[in-house]
Enzyme design. Structure first.
Site, PDB file in Angstrom:
ATOM      1  CG  ASN A  10      -1.718   1.242   1.407  1.00 19.44           C
ATOM      2  OD1 ASN A  10      -1.831   2.042   0.473  1.00 19.44           O
ATOM      3  ND2 ASN A  10      -2.294   1.435   2.593  1.00 19.44           N
ATOM      4  CD1 TRP A  11       3.911   1.465  -2.767  1.00 16.56           C
ATOM      5  CD2 TRP A  11       3.575   2.423  -4.755  1.00 16.56           C
ATOM      6  NE1 TRP A  11       4.763   0.876  -3.654  1.00 16.56           N
ATOM      7  CE2 TRP A  11       4.579   1.448  -4.890  1.00 16.56           C
ATOM      8  CE3 TRP A  11       3.193   3.149  -5.885  1.00 16.56           C
ATOM      9  CZ2 TRP A  11       5.207   1.182  -6.111  1.00 16.56           C
ATOM     10  CZ3 TRP A  11       3.813   2.893  -7.096  1.00 16.56           C
ATOM     11  CH2 TRP A  11       4.807   1.918  -7.204  1.00 16.56           C
ATOM     12  CD  GLU A  92      -3.043   5.789   6.633  1.00 20.19           C
ATOM     13  OE1 GLU A  92      -3.016   5.836   5.388  1.00 20.19           O
ATOM     14  OE2 GLU A  92      -2.164   5.211   7.302  1.00 20.19           O
ATOM     15  CB  SER A 208       4.648  -1.896  12.097  1.00 15.39           C
ATOM     16  OG  SER A 208       4.222  -0.583  12.400  1.00 15.39           O
ATOM     17  N   GLY A 229       2.476  -1.222   4.340  1.00 11.77           N
ATOM     18  CA  GLY A 229       2.562   0.194   3.978  1.00 11.77           C
ATOM     19  C   GLY A 229       3.999   0.610   3.753  1.00 11.77           C
ATOM     20  N   GLY A 230       4.631   1.165   4.788  1.00 10.71           N
ATOM     21  CA  GLY A 230       5.983   1.719   4.706  1.00 10.71           C
ATOM     22  C   GLY A 230       6.987   0.828   3.998  1.00 10.71           C
TER      23      GLY A 230
HETATM   24  P1  PGA Z   1       2.455   0.224   7.690  1.00 10.13           P
HETATM   25  O1  PGA Z   1       1.025   0.551   7.014  1.00 10.13           O
HETATM   26  O2  PGA Z   1       2.920  -1.072   7.132  1.00 10.13           O
HETATM   27  O3  PGA Z   1       3.318   1.385   7.302  1.00 10.13           O
HETATM   28  O4  PGA Z   1       2.213   0.136   9.167  1.00 10.13           O
HETATM   29  C1  PGA Z   1       0.082  -0.451   6.800  1.00 10.13           C
HETATM   30  C2  PGA Z   1      -1.176   0.139   6.188  1.00 10.13           C
HETATM   31  O5  PGA Z   1      -1.595   1.221   6.587  1.00 10.13           O
HETATM   32  O6  PGA Z   1      -1.768  -0.472   5.292  1.00 10.13           O
END
Ligand code: PGA
Length: 249
Positions: A10-11, A92, A208, A229-230
């Site tokens: 997920n960018w 979000e 994370s 995500g990250g």
């Molecule tokens: P993260 O984000 O891996 O940076 O915690 C995950 C997400 O929001 O899909």
């Protein structure tokens, strides 16, 4: 049979078209299906590259087919780029854009009508957990977001359990804690929509995730994948995660 396990990157609101191209060109050859949820502006570009085993998806969608909704993008528009899936109800979006379960439910139905795989995101806050409300909160999100979704549709949608306190914090939930929640979600699905739906559905964990956390997550029977995500922003970290599930050579 090898355990099914998928990785969705997920960018979020990152990468220009140029940066997206650079990422795509540096990816190692993929040998199992992988997923990347990218900004709307990169959808067409990445779909046109037609990278084997890489499915491209959007991070949001509007529930209406067309109309006076300035700035929004509809399911047929997403579909027309070649995208195959959509993240729906990410925390979000729930937080910054006040998306309700009811609105998320409309989006899910709209995606299913268009043959786009909706990935329903849900998860509790730190306070919900501290106060012992995890089950109630998740049950409400699950049932309201999937209100009147038919059992047969469960093979065409996914769920991503993303506890809000673990997203972007560098503090992932333990594999054991995630397994407990996924077991609960599958049980709730079995009770309401039947065993076939509960077996067909992919339940992913997000929050994370890094290559280091993968080893224990993969071992859990009810964790069918991860939403990253990250760590999906850099080819190196994304490939390490894919590699840990045998997704590239
Ligand atoms: P993260 O984000 O891996 O940076 O915690 C995950 C997400 O929001 O899909």
């Amino acid at each position: 049979m090898a355990k099914r396990f998928i990785v969705i990157g997920n960018w979020k609101m990152n990468k220009t078209q140029e940066q997206a191209l650079e990422f795509a060109r540096s990816l190692p050859p993929l040998i199992a299906p992988n997923y990347l949820a990218v900004p709307f502006t990169c959808l067409q570009l990445l779909c046109d590259l037609d990278i084997p085993m890489l499915k491209i998806g959007a991070q949001n969608v509007h529930p209406h087919q067309e109309g006076a909704f300035t700035g929004e993008i509809s399911p047929p528009m997403v579909k027309s780029t070649g995208a195959q899936f959509v993240l729906v109800g990410h925390s979000e979006r729930r937080h910054f854009f006040h998306e309700s379960n009811e609105f998320v439910n409309k989006k899910i139905k709209a995606c299913l009508l268009e043959d786009l795989v909706p990935v329903l995101c849900l998860g509790e806050s730190a306070m919900d957990r501290e106060e012992g409300h995890v089950e109630d909160v998740l049950k409400k999100q699950l049932f309201e977001s999937l209100f009147e979704v038919e059992s047969q549709s469960f093979s065409k949608l996914m769920i991503a359990y993303e506890p809000i306190w673990a997203i972007g914090t560098g503090k992932p939930a333990t594999a054991q804690a995630v397994q407990e929640v996924h077991f609960l979600l599958r049980k709730l699905i079995r009770e309401k929509w039947g065993s076939s739906a509960a077996e067909a559905i992919f339940i992913l964990y997000g929050g994370s995730v890094t290559a280091d956390t993968m080893k224990n997550l993969i071992k859990q029977p009810d964790i069918d994948g991860v939403l990253v995500g990250g760590a999906s922003l850099k080819v190196e970290t994304y490939s390490q995660i894919i590699h840990s599930v045998g997704g590239h050579s």
